[in-house]
Design an enzyme around this catalytic site. Structure first.
Site, short mmCIF file in Angstrom:
data_model
loop_
_atom_site.label_atom_id
_atom_site.label_comp_id
_atom_site.label_asym_id
_atom_site.label_seq_id
_atom_site.Cartn_x
_atom_site.Cartn_y
_atom_site.Cartn_z
N GLU A 24 -12.79 9.84 -1.69
CA GLU A 24 -13.77 9.04 -2.42
C GLU A 24 -14.20 7.92 -1.48
O GLU A 24 -13.37 7.33 -0.78
CB GLU A 24 -13.19 8.47 -3.71
N ASP A 66 -9.44 15.71 -8.15
CA ASP A 66 -10.32 16.70 -7.54
C ASP A 66 -9.58 17.55 -6.51
O ASP A 66 -9.86 18.75 -6.37
CB ASP A 66 -11.51 16.01 -6.88
N ASP A 117 -9.51 15.77 -0.48
CA ASP A 117 -10.66 15.18 -1.15
C ASP A 117 -10.67 13.69 -0.86
O ASP A 117 -9.61 13.06 -0.80
CB ASP A 117 -10.64 15.41 -2.66
N HIS A 151 -13.89 12.85 -9.91
CA HIS A 151 -14.20 11.80 -8.95
C HIS A 151 -13.03 10.86 -8.73
O HIS A 151 -13.20 9.75 -8.24
CB HIS A 151 -15.47 11.04 -9.35
#
Length: 224
Positions: free
Chosen positions: A25, A186, A23, A181
């Site tokens: 960001e 996540d 994951d 987030h």
């Protein structure tokens, strides 16, 4: 016992692919121009009975590359301050080099020949990781250049849900919206979700596959 009943290794389950949950960001949606700010990776392991579980975790805050766009809307959404020195951020090279080293070791230990990204809405995460790898001039990228396991699609099929939080809750996995987030959180939830989907398919009898009828049996049947 059929030969297929012995297919309990990770390399056997996914055709030689080594699944790694990722994951990211970011500071926007454009992998070529917007900054990668955080990345987490979790490898998976399979026990002797063929049950899949999370294994090793790596997590990094990442410094924006030189000239990267920082979209205010994206930063407001994920709550990341790219300039906060307390983040302990590292370069894209350092983050991905460490992740790829972990992945290559896992591939070797599992007798797999290629890593495959597992992610929720995987096209997004895959595009950012590949763009960062190119910027960092990392030549030994172990991940397949386009094939992924997308848990949004898999959850839609197995659970009737495509949103990560709803899919987790439907699967009986705790999900804290206040921690969402964060790349680490996540990734942890996505890893649990993917393992549950794979293991649920096994519990329902979908794996191992039934042994195909042998050629000799087919020939004898045709002669009767």
């Amino acid at each position: 016992m059929s030969d297929n009943a012995q297919l309990t290794g990770l390399c056997d389950r996914f055709r030689g692919f080594y699944p790694v949950v990722i994951d990211v960001e970011t500071a926007g949606f454009n992998a070529k121009t917007d900054a990668l700010l955080e990345i987490a990776a979790i490898t998976l392991k399979m026990d002797e009975q063929g049950w899949l579980t999370p294994d090793t975790t790596l997590h990094f805050h990442v410094d924006p590359f030189e000239g990267a766009n920082l979209q205010p809307e994206a930063l407001a959404f994920n709550g990341i301050d790219p300039h906060n020195p307390l983040r302990g951020a590292v370069s894209e090279y350092d983050a991905l080099h460490a992740i790829y080293k972990m992945v290559r070791k896992g591939m070797k230990d599992s007798n797999c020949n290629r890593a495959i990204m597992v992610a929720h809405n995987a096209t997004f995460d895959h595009s950012f990781m590949m763009a960062a790898s190119e910027r960092a001039s990392l030549k030994r990228n172990p991940f397949h250049p386009f094939v992924t396991f997308d848990t949004a699609a898999l959850s839609g099929l197995a659970l009737g849900q495509t949103v990560l939080s709803k899919a987790c809750i439907t699967a009986g996995i705790d999900f804290d919206g206040n921690q969402a987030h964060s790349a680490l959180y996540d990734t942890e939830r996505t890893a649990e979700l993917f393992c549950e989907i794979v293991n649920r398919w096994k519990r329902l009898g979908g794996w191992p596959l039934p042994m195909a009828e042998s050629d000799s049996d087919s020939d004898s049947d045709s002669e009767e």
